[in-house]
Design an enzyme around this catalytic site. Structure first.
Site, PDB file in Angstrom:
ATOM      1  N   GLU A 148       1.959  11.479 -13.912  1.00 37.32           N
ATOM      2  CA  GLU A 148       1.341  11.591 -15.233  1.00 37.32           C
ATOM      3  C   GLU A 148       0.614  12.910 -15.436  1.00 37.32           C
ATOM      4  O   GLU A 148       0.255  13.267 -16.568  1.00 37.32           O
ATOM      5  CB  GLU A 148       0.353  10.435 -15.444  1.00 37.32           C
ATOM      6  N   GLU A 204       6.642   0.908   6.106  1.00 36.19           N
ATOM      7  CA  GLU A 204       5.236   1.300   6.240  1.00 36.19           C
ATOM      8  C   GLU A 204       4.743   1.208   7.681  1.00 36.19           C
ATOM      9  O   GLU A 204       3.651   1.678   7.995  1.00 36.19           O
ATOM     10  CB  GLU A 204       4.352   0.414   5.364  1.00 36.19           C
TER      11      GLU A 204
END
Length: 312
Positions: free
Chosen positions: A87, A118
């Protein structure tokens, strides 16, 4: 550091006593419960204001000296980091490399869960080398439960290289320690759905990242008042926003503001400086550059120069 394979004691994994009958609630009761619990996310961010403030100051300092900001996470935490980073270019007209989000498993993990990725510490260490992170950069490790090996490996590697490191988690320090320079704890408590940290923990993380990135951009002069004067004019919505900013701050008509925007190369900050100083595009660019692209500083400098000239 806690045993990475034993997580039941972590705050984010505990059972919420207020949602034990979750499957018996009506839809309205469920919504009311979520509303009450989500208030804790806001309170958790407020409790971390000192650490968030420090993170803003340190990150802005690093970026002003040529550094970059990296968010690193897995699963929900990784997706939130990528979202915040993505953004920044349209909102603040930053180059894509200035703020980057890295998620375990790469971009394919944004759409399809690949949570097993992960668990690899060495992958986290390797990604730091891959992005050639240095002491100029800032690395934010995001892990709700605080034990994600991928994130911890990345933070350790970043620390070793002298980068500024920030740890963002939702568990207290007595459960999980951190080697990071800045330690942000967003203590939202047990989730309504036990262990589902995409809920309160994710909400608090999103709020904290909003504050961090926006605060940094404010410090870097990307904002004038509360207007995004570095907005990238790349579509009709953003073109309309740019015109409204110009109109609101200058009193110009929409047509005149559109002409000014065109003369500035669709750069709102430059258009404002041209209007307020009467300078041409090239001279305004030079003035902005001399003040690190800070519009307020450039305007004030021009005013002071004009006053001193009038006195002589």
């Amino acid at each position: 550091m806690t045993n990475l394979h034993e997580r039941g004691h972590l705050l984010t994994e505990q059972i919420n006593p207020d949602s034990l009958n979750l499957d018996l609630l009506s839809s309205e009761e469920l919504v009311e419960l979520f509303n009450r619990e989500d208030e804790k996310a806001v309170a958790a961010v407020a409790s971390a204001k000192k650490q968030l403030s420090e993170a803003i100051e340190q990150t802005a300092k690093s970026l002003s000296q040529g550094g970059r900001l990296f968010y690193i996470g897995a699963g929900t935490s990784g997706r939130l980091g990528v979202l915040d980073a993505s953004e920044c270019p349209p909102t603040f007209c930053t180059p894509p490399e200035l703020v980057q989000g890295i998620i375990a498993g790469g971009d394919k993990s944004l759409r399809r869960s690949s949570e097993q990725l992960e668990d690899n510490v060495t992958d986290g260490e390797a990604i730091i080398r891959e992005y050639q992170i240095s002491k100029l950069d800032v690395v934010v490790g995001i892990t709700a439960g605080g034990t994600t090996p991928y994130v911890l490996g990345a933070l350790d590697a970043a620390c070793a290289l002298g980068a500024t490191t920030i740890f963002m988690t939702c568990v207290p320090q007595d459960q999980v320690s951190s080697p990071a320079d800045i330690d942000i704890r967003l203590l939202t408590g047990p989730e309504i759905l036990a262990g589902s940290t995409r809920l309160k923990a994710g909400t608090a993380t999103k709020l904290a990242l909003n504050i961090l990135s926006t605060g940094v951009m404010v410090r870097l002069g990307k904002v004038y008042g509360n207007r995004m004067v570095d907005v990238a004019v790349t579509n009709q919505k953003l073109h309309d926003r740019a015109l409204r900013i110009l109109q609101d701050l200058t009193g110009l008509t929409r047509d005149t503001a559109n002409v000014l925007l065109g003369r500035s190369g669709k750069r709102v900050k430059l258009a404002l400086l041209m209007h307020w100083t009467g300078l041409g595009k090239e001279a305004s660019e030079q003035l902005l550059s001399a003040h690190d692209n800070n519009l307020r500083a450039a305007v004030n400098s021009h005013k002071q120069h004009s006053k001193s000239k009038s006195k002589t």
